[in-house]
Design a protein around this motif. Structure first.
Motif, PDB file in Angstrom:
ATOM      1  N   LYS A 207       0.836  -1.200   0.000  1.00  0.00           N
ATOM      2  CA  LYS A 207       0.000   0.000   0.000  1.00  0.00           C
ATOM      3  C   LYS A 207       0.877   1.260   0.000  1.00  0.00           C
ATOM      4  O   LYS A 207       1.726   1.422   0.880  1.00  0.00           O
ATOM      5  N   SER A 208       0.604   2.128  -0.928  1.00  0.00           N
ATOM      6  CA  SER A 208       1.432   3.343  -1.052  1.00  0.00           C
ATOM      7  C   SER A 208       1.361   4.223   0.185  1.00  0.00           C
ATOM      8  O   SER A 208       2.359   4.835   0.577  1.00  0.00           O
ATOM      9  N   GLY A 209       0.231   4.328   0.809  1.00  0.00           N
ATOM     10  CA  GLY A 209       0.088   5.227   1.958  1.00  0.00           C
ATOM     11  C   GLY A 209       0.292   4.565   3.297  1.00  0.00           C
ATOM     12  O   GLY A 209       0.039   5.181   4.339  1.00  0.00           O
ATOM     13  N   HIS A 210       0.747   3.320   3.312  1.00  0.00           N
ATOM     14  CA  HIS A 210       0.891   2.624   4.595  1.00  0.00           C
ATOM     15  C   HIS A 210       2.075   3.175   5.377  1.00  0.00           C
ATOM     16  O   HIS A 210       3.157   3.400   4.808  1.00  0.00           O
ATOM     17  N   PRO A 211       1.923   3.433   6.683  1.00  0.00           N
ATOM     18  CA  PRO A 211       3.027   3.994   7.483  1.00  0.00           C
ATOM     19  C   PRO A 211       4.274   3.121   7.406  1.00  0.00           C
ATOM     20  O   PRO A 211       4.206   1.897   7.504  1.00  0.00           O
ATOM     21  N   VAL A 216      10.263   2.179   0.612  1.00  0.00           N
ATOM     22  CA  VAL A 216       9.932   1.048  -0.267  1.00  0.00           C
ATOM     23  C   VAL A 216       9.205   1.547  -1.508  1.00  0.00           C
ATOM     24  O   VAL A 216       9.541   1.168  -2.640  1.00  0.00           O
ATOM     25  N   ILE A 217       8.228   2.417  -1.300  1.00  0.00           N
ATOM     26  CA  ILE A 217       7.416   2.902  -2.418  1.00  0.00           C
ATOM     27  C   ILE A 217       8.266   3.746  -3.363  1.00  0.00           C
ATOM     28  O   ILE A 217       8.149   3.645  -4.590  1.00  0.00           O
ATOM     29  N   ALA A 218       9.162   4.558  -2.785  1.00  0.00           N
ATOM     30  CA  ALA A 218      10.023   5.397  -3.627  1.00  0.00           C
ATOM     31  C   ALA A 218      10.911   4.524  -4.518  1.00  0.00           C
ATOM     32  O   ALA A 218      11.072   4.791  -5.723  1.00  0.00           O
ATOM     33  N   ALA A 219      11.494   3.479  -3.938  1.00  0.00           N
ATOM     34  CA  ALA A 219      12.342   2.585  -4.732  1.00  0.00           C
ATOM     35  C   ALA A 219      11.513   1.834  -5.761  1.00  0.00           C
ATOM     36  O   ALA A 219      11.956   1.617  -6.902  1.00  0.00           O
ATOM     37  N   ARG A 220      10.323   1.455  -5.368  1.00  0.00           N
ATOM     38  CA  ARG A 220       9.446   0.750  -6.315  1.00  0.00           C
ATOM     39  C   ARG A 220       9.096   1.626  -7.501  1.00  0.00           C
ATOM     40  O   ARG A 220       9.192   1.200  -8.654  1.00  0.00           O
ATOM     41  N   GLU A 221       8.697   2.867  -7.217  1.00  0.00           N
ATOM     42  CA  GLU A 221       8.316   3.770  -8.296  1.00  0.00           C
ATOM     43  C   GLU A 221       9.512   4.131  -9.174  1.00  0.00           C
ATOM     44  O   GLU A 221       9.349   4.431 -10.363  1.00  0.00           O
TER      45      GLU A 221
END
Length: 919
Positions: A207-211, A216-221
C-alpha cells in the motif's frame, strides 16, 4: 494422448514466460516493474460490462446442468444473469455480498465445482472490482483441482468462464487454460494468473500510503528492485514484533537444544504420532515419506523442527542455529514452489493442513528469529512474499468438512491476513480467514465445548490454532470477534475438566505416543484471557482457583469424568459413552481409563502411526480397549459414523453427588468380524441383535464396580465373550524412554489380578459374578496370530491386556471390582458374594480399612432386593458401615428407598438417585 501432453507442456511453459514478458495484443505495458499487471495482480481494469445476452445464455445452460440438490450457486447465477442483462449498482452489491459470503463459508461437496465456476465468472464480469482477480484465482484454482473433461457441467463452467475472460483479455490460471486448450483442441497462450508472485508482483501489492513504507514505495516507483527489497526488509525489522505469547511453545523443554544440535547434521525427531529420529543425509527432502507413513510428511512440512531452531537461536544467540534455520527454510522454498491446484487429500508440502498449520504455529517463530538475527535482506523479502502466497493458497483451497483440518487452515489464513496489513490483498485474506474461523467455530465445536472429532488431542490442535492466531491478531492491533471469544472460552473447559491428575489429557482416540499437556493448551489461552480455573491448571494446582466441579460430563461428546479431588494424587476415571466422532476415532464405546495416586492404572492404546499395518488396525480396534468382544466379533461404528450428533446419547445416564458417581451407557450398533480396526465398509456383515450395557458405580474414596450386561434376541446360542482391561505400563521415573509392562500377578482360576510394584501405586481387579469367567489370561506384546497387548506410550511398547473369558448363553451379567492403593499401602480387601435373599442379582460385601461396604446389584433392572438387614428398591443399593455395623452413608441408583437394620435411610416417590449420610 501424446498431442495432449505436448500441448499442455508447451502451454504451461509459454504461460509462465508471460508473467515477465508481453504476449502480443494482450498487454500494453513493457516496463519490468509492471510485471504485476502482467500476472493479473494489478489495479482494476476499469471495464464495465454492458448488456450481454451471450453470458445470460451461458449461465442458463450451466444452471440447467446443475443437480437438483445443488442450492448455493443458483442464487449467484440469478444475480449474475440479472447483472449481465442490466448492470446496476444494486446488482453489483448483491454479487459482491454473495461471493464474499461464500468465500468465508463452506459449500457442500456436491456444490464445489459449480460454486467455483460461478465465483470465477463473477470475477470476470466484475473485473473492475479490486478483488475480482482473487475471485478468478479461487474459482479457476478450485476448478482445475477437480476438473473432469467428460463431465458436461464441468465443461460448460470452464468454457463459459475462460471464453468470457479471453474476450476481455484477462489473465487465466494456467491449469484451467490447459484444460480448455485440451477440450477445444486449440493452441492459446493467455496471460497467466498464478498464486506464486514475482518480486514485482509483491512490491506492487504494498500500500502506497501505509506507514513506514515511504522508502519502499520510492524505490518501487523508481524501478530499483534491489533498493525496494532492502527497504522492505528494514520495514519488517522495525514493525513485525510479536509477543512471546504469540509463540506456540513458550515453556522450556530440556531436549530443545539437543534436538537443534542434531538438526545441524540433518537428523530430525519426527514427533507426529510416532516418536523417532531420522537422518536425512545431505538434503532434507520435503517429499520424504519415512517408514511408509504419510504422517512423516506432515511432520516435515509443518516446520515444527524449524520453529525449534528459531526458539533455540533466540534463547542462545548462537548464530549457527540461525544459519541452519535459513538454510533449511530456503531449501524447502526451492523444493516446493507454491502450486495453483490444491493438495487437499494427499500428503505433500502444500497439503492445506500443513500450509495452515505452519502459518500460525511455526512461521511466526521462524520470522521472529530471522528478524532478530543477521538475516540477509533477500531472505527476509522472500520469506514475507512466500508467507503472503501461502495466504493466497489457503484462500483458494480448503478442506470441505467441519474438522480440525479446516479449523487449522482458517486460523492460518487469518494469521497471514493479520501479519501483513501493509499488503493490500491481506485485508481480504483477513476478512475471509476470520469469516471461516467463525464458521468453523460454530460448526466444529459441540454445544458442550468439545471439538467435533471428540479426541482430546485433536481438540487441542484447533484450539491451539485459535489461541495463537487470536494472540497474533491482538498483537497486530486487530479486533477479535465476540462470538469467537465465546466459543473459544467454552472450548477451554475441555482442558480443565478432561485433564488427568498429572495434567495430561487422556490418550483417547488418535492422540499419539507423546503425552499431551492440558496445562500447555490453557497456557496459550491465558495469553489473552485470564481465567482463575485456567490459571489453576497451568500453575499445577498452586495458583488461581479450583474449578467448581470435581466430576463433570460432556454429554454431547459422550465423556463422563469421575474425579475425587483437584490434586495430583486423586482418583480419576473417564468413561466414553457417546458420539463416535467426526474423525480420528477408535472402536471404543463404553471404554474407560483410570488413574490414581499419581499414575495411570488402566489405559488406552492411543495411536503410533497412520501406516496401514496390523499395529495401526489393532490400536483402533475394540479389542485394544477396555470393552468386550463377542464370538470374536467387536464394535464397528466406522461405517455408521455421522458428522455431528443429534444430541447427547439417549442411552447415557450420569449422576454425581457428594457420596458417589454413576455412569451408564449402551452399545447397540452391531458386532462384526471384519477384522481388528478394519476400514473396509464393503465387507461388513454385522450382527445387530447383540446389546452391551455397561455401568460404573464409584463411592467417593472407594472402589469401582464395573457392571457389564450382554444380551441378544435369541438367548439360545452359546456365546464366547472376552472382557478386556488394558493395564498401564510403568514409565520409570525420570526416564520417559524406559517404558515397561507393570508387574502383574494373576490367579487364572478366580481372575484375581494384582499389580505388585514397589515405589508405585497398585491396582487390583476381581470378577464377582453372578456370571464368572471360565478362563483368565493376558496378552503381552503378541504379534501372531494377531497383534494384542501393546500401547503407544512414548513409542510402541508391550503392555498387559488382561482378559476374562466367558462361555454362556446370553444374557450374561459380569461384575468386576477394581481397587487402587497408593505407594506403600496394602491392597487386600476381603470380598464375599452371594445370592440376595430377595431379588435377582448379587450381594457383595467388601471389608476394607475398618469399613464394610454392602452392595445389592440387580441383573433385571430396578426391583426390590434384600440381604439380611439390608434392603431397598432400585438397580444398585449401597450402604457403608463402620466396624460396629452402624450405617455411615448409603445411596441408590434408579431406586425409591433404602433401609438398614429396619431404619429407612432414604425414600422417594419416584425412582432416582437417593443419598443418605450420618450427620
Amino acid at each position: 494422448m501424446i498431442y495432449t501432453k505436448w500441448l499442455r507442456v508447451l502451454f504451461l511453459t509459454v504461460g509462465l514466460i508471460c508473467i515477465d514478458n508481453l504476449i502480443a495484443g494482450n498487454l500494453n505495458k513493457t516496463d519490468s516493474q509492471h510485471g504485476i499487471k502482467e500476472a493479473g495482480y494489478g489495479p482494476a481494469t476499469g471495464s464495465n460490462p454492458q448488456a450481454s445476452p451471450e453470458i445470460v445464455r451461458a449461465l442458463s445452460d450451466v444452471e440447467k446442468l446443475l443437480p437438483e440438490e445443488v442450492r448455493y450457486p443458483r442464487g449467484l447465477i440469478s444475480a449474475l444473469s440479472g447483472f449481465a442483462s442490466n448492470p446496476t449498482p444494486a446488482g453489483r452489491e448483491k454479487i459482491i455480498a454473495l461471493v464474499s459470503e461464500q468465500l468465508g463459508d463452506m459449500e457442500a461437496a456436491d456444490e464445489f465445482m459449480a460454486t467455483a465456476g460461478i465465483i470465477a465468472m463473477a470475477g470476470v464480469m466484475l473485473d473492475d472490482q479490486p478483488v475480482s482477480w482473487l475471485w478468478r484465482l479461487v474459482g479457476w484454482g478450485r476448478m482445475a483441482k477437480e476438473m473432469d473433461q467428460n463431465d458436461p457441467l464441468h465443461q460448460a463452467l470452464l468454457t463459459m468462464t475462460v471464453e468470457a475472460a479471453l474476450a476481455k483479455g484477462l489473465p487465466i490460471v494456467p491449469e484451467a487454460a490447459a484444460w480448455y486448450s485440451d477440450t477445444k483442441k486449440i493452441m492459446m497462450a493467455p496471460p497467466a494468473l498464478t498464486i506464486q508472485m514475482t518480486d514485482w508482483d509483491f512490491l506492487n501489492r504494498l500500500k502506497s500510503g501505509h506507514p513506514g513504507l515511504k522508502d519502499v514505495i520510492a524505490a518501487r516507483e523508481g524501478g530499483d528492485l534491489v533498493s525496494a527489497k532492502k527497504a522492505y526488509a528494514a520495514y519488517l525489522r522495525k514493525t513485525k514484533t510479536l509477543s512471546d505469547d504469540a509463540m506456540f511453545l513458550r515453556t522450556e523443554h530440556e531436549d530443545w537444544i539437543a534436538q537443534a544440535d542434531e538438526m545441524m547434521d540433518n537428523i530430525w525427531t519426527i514427533s507426529t504420532h510416532m516418536n523417532i529420529k531420522h537422518n536425512f543425509g545431505p538434503v532434507v527432502g520435503v517429499y520424504n515419506e519415512i517408514l511408509n507413513d504419510l504422517e512423516s510428511l506432515v511432520d516435515i512440512n509443518k516446520h515444527l523442527q524449524l520453529a525449534n531452531l528459531a526458539r533455540v537461536y533466540r534463547g542462545t544467540d548462537n548464530p549457527k542455529y540461525l544459519e541452519k534455520l535459513i538454510e533449511l527454510w530456503m531449501s524447502w522454498y526451492h523444493q516446493s514452489p507454491v502450486p495453483n491446484t490444491g493438495q487437499i487429500g494427499r500428503a505433500g508440502p502444500w497439503r492445506t493442513l500443513e500450509a495452515g498449520s505452519r502459518s500460525w504455529r511455526a512461521w511466526p517463530e521462524v520470522m521472529m528469529a530471522m528478524l532478530e538475527g543477521n538475516t540477509p535482506d533477500e531472505v527476509l523479502f522472500t520469506f514475507a512474499k512466500r508467507y503472503v502466497e501461502q495466504g493466497l493458497y489457503l484462500a483458494t483451497h480448503r478442506r470441505m468438512v467441519a474438522s480440525n483440518w479446516y479449523q487449522v487452515e482458517s486460523a492460518g489464513l487469518a494469521t497471514v491476513g493479520a501479519l501483513f496489513p501493509e499488503v493490500d490483498i491481506c485485508d481480504d485474506l483477513y476478512d475471509i480467514g476470520m469469516q471461516r474461523v467463525l464458521w468453523t467455530a460454530d460448526n466444529s465445536f459441540l454445544p458442550d465445548g468439545f471439538q467435533i472429532e471428540v479426541s482430546p488431542g485433536y481438540h487441542g490442535y484447533p484450539f491451539s490454532s485459535l489461541a495463537v492466531m487470536l494472540t497474533i491478531v491482538r498483537d497486530m492491533g486487530q479486533d477479535i470477534p465476540v462470538r469467537v471469544r465465546e466459543i473459544f472460552n467454552k472450548a477451554a473447559g475441555v482442558f480443565v475438566y478432561m485433564t488427568q491428575p498429572d495434567l495430561i489429557l487422556p490418550p483417547l482416540q488418535d492422540q499419539g505416543s507423546a503425552p499431551k499437556s492440558a496445562a500447555e493448551g490453557l497456557d496459550l489461552a491465558l495469553s489473552f484471557h485470564e481465567d482463575p480455573t485456567w490459571r489453576f491448571i497451568v500453575s499445577h494446582f498452586s495458583g488461581g482457583e479450583p474449578p467448581e466441579y470435581t466430576s463433570y460430563a460432556f454429554p454431547w461428546a459422550g465423556y463422563y469424568i469421575m474425579r475425587e479431588a483437584w490434586s495430583p494424587d486423586s482418583r480419576y476415571l473417564v468413561f466414553d459413552g457417546g458420539f463416535y466422532g467426526a474423525g480420528h476415532q477408535h472402536e471404543d464405546k463404553l471404554h474407560f481409563l483410570l488413574s490414581a495416586h499419581g499414575r495411570s492404572m488402566i489405559t488406552d492404546p492411543g495411536i503410533y502411526s497412520y501406516r496401514r499395518d496390523p499395529y495401526e488396525r489393532y490400536f483402533r480396534s475394540a479389542r485394544a480397549h477396555n470393552t468386550i468382544i463377542v464370538d470374536g466379533k467387536e464394535q464397528y461404528r466406522y461405517h455408521l459414523r455421522k458428522p455431528r450428533p443429534d444430541g447427547p446419547d439417549p442411552d447415557a445416564r450420569w449422576e454425581t453427588n457428594d457420596l458417589f458417581s454413576f455412569v451408564a451407557g449402551t452399545y447397540s450398533d452391531g458386532f462384526t468380524n471384519v477384522g481388528p480396526g478394519s476400514r473396509n465398509r464393503d465387507t461388513v456383515s454385522t450382527e445387530m441383535d447383540i446389546i452391551h450395557d455397561r455401568s460404573i458405580f464409584h463411592p467417593r474414596d472407594g472402589f469401582y464396580l464395573i457392571s457389564d450386561r450382554v444380551t441378544d434376541a435369541e438367548q439360545v446360542k452359546q456365546r464366547s465373550l472376552e472382557q478386556i482391561f488394558q493395564l498401564s505400563p510403568i514409565v520409570e521415573k525420570g526416564e520417559e524412554s524406559h517404558v515397561r509392562p507393570v508387574k502383574l500377578a494373576l490367579d487364572e482360576k478366580s481372575g484375581l489380578a494384582r499389580t505388585e510394584e514397589t515405589g508405585y501405586a497398585n491396582l487390583m481387579l476381581l470378577p464377582v459374578g453372578p456370571d464368572l469367567p471360565e478362563e483368565s489370561g493376558v496378552y503381552l506384546g503378541q504379534t501372531e496370530p494377531d497383534v494384542r497387548g501393546w500401547v503407544t506410550m512414548y513409542g510402541r511398547n508391550p503392555a498387559h491386556d488382561l482378559v476374562y473369558k466367558y462361555k454362556s448363553k446370553l444374557p450374561v451379567m459380569m461384575n468386576t471390582l477394581i481397587f487402587t492403593a497408593p505407594e506403600g499401602k496394602e491392597l487386600s480387601p476381603r470380598i464375599n458374594t452371594s445370592q440376595p435373599d430377595t431379588g435377582a442379582g448379587i450381594s457383595i460385601v467388601i471389608e476394607d480399612k475398618g469399613h464394610t461396604n454392602h452392595l445389592l446389584i440387580s441383573d433385571e433392572g430396578p426391583q426390590k432386593m434384600r440381604m439380611g438387614k439390608f434392603e431397598g428398591w432400585g438397580e444398585i443399593l449401597w450402604v457403608k458401615c463402620n466396624a460396629a455395623g452402624d450405617a455411615l452413608a448409603g445411596g441408590t441408583v434408579n431406586g425409591t428407598y433404602i433401609s438398614w437394620n429396619g431404619q429407612t435411610l432414604a425414600k422417594a416417590d419416584n425412582p432416582g438417585y437417593l443419598t443418605w449420610h450420618k450427620h
